[in-house]
Design a protein around this motif. Structure first.
Motif, PDB file in Angstrom:
ATOM      1  N   THR A 582       0.842  -1.200   0.000  1.00 62.58           N
ATOM      2  CA  THR A 582       0.000   0.000   0.000  1.00 62.58           C
ATOM      3  C   THR A 582       0.880   1.254   0.000  1.00 62.58           C
ATOM      4  OG1 THR A 582      -1.731  -1.172   1.203  1.00 62.58           O
ATOM      5  CG2 THR A 582      -1.833   1.235   1.207  1.00 62.58           C
ATOM      6  N   TYR A 583       1.910   1.227   0.828  1.00 63.77           N
ATOM      7  CA  TYR A 583       2.843   2.355   0.875  1.00 63.77           C
ATOM      8  C   TYR A 583       3.543   2.529  -0.477  1.00 63.77           C
ATOM      9  CZ  TYR A 583       7.045   5.031   2.142  1.00 63.77           C
ATOM     10  OH  TYR A 583       8.051   5.958   2.186  1.00 63.77           O
ATOM     11  N   ARG A 584       3.955   1.396  -1.049  1.00 58.36           N
ATOM     12  CA  ARG A 584       4.646   1.463  -2.336  1.00 58.36           C
ATOM     13  C   ARG A 584       3.734   2.035  -3.421  1.00 58.36           C
ATOM     14  NH1 ARG A 584       5.819  -3.397  -2.477  1.00 58.36           N
ATOM     15  NH2 ARG A 584       4.587  -4.244  -4.194  1.00 58.36           N
ATOM     16  N   GLN A 585       2.497   1.610  -3.412  1.00 65.39           N
ATOM     17  CA  GLN A 585       1.540   2.126  -4.400  1.00 65.39           C
ATOM     18  C   GLN A 585       1.292   3.619  -4.191  1.00 65.39           C
ATOM     19  OE1 GLN A 585      -1.825  -0.461  -3.828  1.00 65.39           O
ATOM     20  NE2 GLN A 585      -0.744  -2.256  -4.663  1.00 65.39           N
ATOM     21  N   ASP A 586       1.274   4.042  -2.914  1.00 66.97           N
ATOM     22  CA  ASP A 586       1.090   5.464  -2.618  1.00 66.97           C
ATOM     23  C   ASP A 586       2.282   6.283  -3.121  1.00 66.97           C
ATOM     24  OD1 ASP A 586      -0.345   7.680  -1.289  1.00 66.97           O
ATOM     25  OD2 ASP A 586       1.442   7.706  -0.006  1.00 66.97           O
ATOM     26  N   ILE A 587       3.484   5.753  -2.940  1.00 66.57           N
ATOM     27  CA  ILE A 587       4.685   6.422  -3.455  1.00 66.57           C
ATOM     28  C   ILE A 587       4.604   6.539  -4.979  1.00 66.57           C
ATOM     29  CG2 ILE A 587       7.168   6.110  -3.867  1.00 66.57           C
ATOM     30  CD1 ILE A 587       6.745   7.152  -1.130  1.00 66.57           C
ATOM     31  N   THR A 588       4.198   5.463  -5.618  1.00 67.16           N
ATOM     32  CA  THR A 588       4.081   5.470  -7.083  1.00 67.16           C
ATOM     33  C   THR A 588       3.057   6.499  -7.540  1.00 67.16           C
ATOM     34  OG1 THR A 588       4.692   3.136  -7.168  1.00 67.16           O
ATOM     35  CG2 THR A 588       3.611   4.048  -9.119  1.00 67.16           C
ATOM     36  N   ARG A 589       1.939   6.585  -6.822  1.00 68.96           N
ATOM     37  CA  ARG A 589       0.902   7.573  -7.166  1.00 68.96           C
ATOM     38  C   ARG A 589       1.451   8.986  -7.008  1.00 68.96           C
ATOM     39  NH1 ARG A 589      -1.761  10.758  -4.239  1.00 68.96           N
ATOM     40  NH2 ARG A 589      -1.182   9.690  -2.286  1.00 68.96           N
ATOM     41  N   ARG A 590       2.135   9.231  -5.881  1.00 70.26           N
ATOM     42  CA  ARG A 590       2.704  10.565  -5.650  1.00 70.26           C
ATOM     43  C   ARG A 590       3.741  10.915  -6.718  1.00 70.26           C
ATOM     44  NH1 ARG A 590       5.001   9.902   0.152  1.00 70.26           N
ATOM     45  NH2 ARG A 590       6.064  11.852  -0.423  1.00 70.26           N
TER      46      ARG A 590
END
Length: 618
Positions: A582-590
């Motif tokens: 989830t954190y990784r996906q959030d980083i990718t989104r940002r």
């Protein structure tokens, strides 16, 4: 009549008036064209008057007549060597090569002639031929340190890194103070990931830089030294500059204002090179209503789409690859360039000493070399260096000879419309489909034992992970695999990416999960490649310019949580990205959102700010 002219010539010669003596003897030769004694006289006089090319002509004709005369042969070889050296110093390498090739027709047992020919062929990028002639010279004289060093350079360029190490070691046995051989030896060990005793070499080189102002340590090799500080790197650049370039002071003004500001870009890398993927759209989007954009191309010529595209984007193209510095300076001054930007610096095929000799032109060091170009006679070699607040913190300005021009975002631009992968998958590259993929596509010299141990820690911690690296050379591949095995990691979990067309290479980043950065020499263009493909980068921020480049890009994208301060934090950050999808996906989104408005990935925005900086300099 001839007798009178000969007496006249002898009189001038005895008075030291060599030029007038030559004129008198030439008059004799017009009367007696077959007089070889007069031709010998003329040859000797021309040689003593440093008219070596003309002297060679006389000696050549005499030797044809007196084929076994050793003295004439030696005089001819001396003259050919002398004007071959003159051509070399004038950067007229093709004529220099012809001279040394002719010398060897007359004398095949003189190692110096092979050495001179090899040095010239190296300049012509005829590396295989140069290597053959260095080898012939070594057979005749195995006891010259510079010969072994240059032989090592040719082996390095040909990819014979193991042989290059031996050559540099031989040079140092003969002459321990040949410090540039020590620097190259160390740098090749870095390329091979041969870390045995390498810290001793790093320490020795740092000590030499700080204690021996005459040492010729390459600044580019030195910035990759993990023990070097920003202060050390400035000292190294200063020494290199002052040993290679003596400034001729002149008053710098400004060119008279023209209809447009003239911007000149110098590079030895206008070709298929990482620079293309940074600079292409800067050139494309310059405002032609305000600026005329000039290329000063010192690159080896190649026929690639990238080179042809880049060259076509300039308004005015100047090929200076075969011009010596003096002729190139004259050309650039005639163009009345207002701002001159060096995109190569102290990297391969440097032409760094053109800039300080330009009349009325503001000079900038940008993008090619990650550090200061140094001082010459207490004056900066370049007026400015283009950077940003992250790359050069305010407290570090004292470690740069240049004045700092600061962009309000990362100093490194990028082209738009990066390639997208649409037909390759992990299996195509030998990567398990269910693996967690750490990639690091930096050159092997950037991989230090310190950082590689951290990567192995991650592989040990996450058994389903693999490490995807660039295949740089066979020695690095074997050394890294063997190191992993010795530390309990199955070397099959380290996969080496073969060289592929650049479009495919950039696109295949998308198959990885995380990009692991190196220290003290960060990913530069490779960092942009990864971010363009929406791959998070974990970087460890250092204190020198090359150790802050990935951090500069991440900071500009508001991704400071991926910038770490120590190796424990580096491993912890990578671990969080590995464990927390989830954190990784959030980083990718940002990352994706930040790129949509970032000047570093929107070159038109980048260029507008860059042009504002340029205009303030006029």
């Amino acid at each position: 009549m001839s007798k009178i002219l000969i007496q006249e010539a002898k009189k001038y010669e005895s008075e030291g008036n060599i030029s007038q003596a030559i004129i008198s003897f030439k008059k004799v030769l017009q009367l007696e064209p077959e007089n070889y004694i007069i031709q010998l006289e003329l040859g000797n006089l021309c040689a003593s008057n440093k008219q070596f090319e003309e002297a060679a002509g006389y000696f050549r004709r005499c030797l044809y007549q007196f084929k076994d005369n050793i003295e004439i042969k030696n005089a001819l070889c001396f003259s050919l060597t002398s004007f071959g050296n003159e051509y070399y110093l004038e950067s007229n390498f093709q004529l220099s090569e012809a001279c040394f090739e002719e010398v060897l027709e007359y004398e095949k047992n003189n190692w110096v002639y092979y050495y001179n020919l090899a040095n010239t062929q190296d300049k012509l990028n005829k590396i295989s031929k140069a290597y053959e002639n260095y080898q012939k010279a070594i057979q005749l004289n195995p006891n010259d340190a510079d010969l072994w060093n240059n032989n090592g350079n040719s082996e390095r360029k040909l990819g014979y890194l193991d042989k290059a190490l031996i050559s540099y070691e031989n040079a140092l046995k003969i002459k321990p103070a040949l410090f540039h051989a020590l620097a190259q030896l160390t740098h090749q060990k870095q390329h091979m990931c041969n870390w045995h005793d390498i810290d001793k070499y790093f320490q020795k080189i740092c000590s030499v830089v700080n204690t021996n102002a005459e040492a010729l340590i390459s600044p580019f090799a030195f910035v990759a030294n993990p023990l070097s500080s920003s202060q050390d790197q400035l000292i190294c650049a200063n020494q290199w500059t002052q040993n290679h370039f003596k400034d001729r002071p002149f008053k710098k003004e400004k060119w008279k204002q023209k209809n447009k500001v003239r911007i000149g870009y110098l590079s030895s890398d206008f070709k298929l090179h990482p620079l293309y993927f940074l600079i292409r759209d800067v050139i494309r989007y310059h405002n032609r209503d305000i600026f005329d954009i000039y290329a000063y191309d010192a690159s080896p010529h190649e026929n690639t789409n990238e080179r042809n595209t880049l060259i076509s984007l300039f308004d005015f193209y100047r090929d200076i690859s075969s011009l010596n510095d003096e002729k190139a300076i004259s050309l650039i001054n005639n163009d009345e360039i207002d701002i001159f930007i060096d995109l190569t610096g102290y990297t391969n095929n440097s032409r760094a000493f053109i800039a300080p000799q330009l009349k009325n032109t503001t000079t900038i060091n940008w993008l090619g070399y990650p550090g200061s170009m140094g001082l010459t006679q207490e004056k900066p070699l370049y007026d400015f260096i283009l950077a940003d607040d992250f790359i050069i913190p305010e407290n570090d300005e004292k470690y740069y000879a240049e004045s700092i021009l600061r962009l309000p975002f990362a100093y490194q631009p990028n082209i738009e419309n990066r390639y997208q992968l649409n037909h390759k998958n992990r299996q195509d590259y030998g990567i398990p489909s269910d693996a967690f993929v750490y990639c690091a596509f930096n050159q092997s010299f950037k991989i230090t034992e310190f950082i590689f141990k951290a990567w192995l820690t991650l592989l040990e911690k996450y058994p389903k992970s693999i490490l995807w690296l660039t295949e740089s050379n066979s020695w690095a591949t074997n050394n890294l695999k063997n190191y992993a095995e010795r530390h309990g990691i199955n070397s099959e979990r380290i996969i080496f990416a073969k060289r592929v067309p650049n479009e495919e290479h950039i696109a295949r980043h998308a198959l990885a999960d995380i990009y692991l950065d190196t220290l003290p020499y960060n990913a530069h263009t490779s960092a942009s490649d990864a971010l363009a493909m929406n791959i998070p980068i974990v970087t460890l921020k250092g204190k020198t310019f090359p150790s802050r480049v990935a951090g500069s890009l991440l900071h500009s994208l508001n991704l400071d949580d991926l910038i770490t301060e120590d190796i424990e934090s580096y491993i912890k950050c990578a671990s969080k990205l590995t464990e927390d999808s989830t954190y990784r996906q959030d980083i990718t989104r940002r990352l994706t959102e930040a790129k949509s408005t970032s000047p570093n990935f929107k070159p038109q925005l980048f260029v507008k700010t860059l042009e504002n900086i340029y205009q303030k300099l006029i």
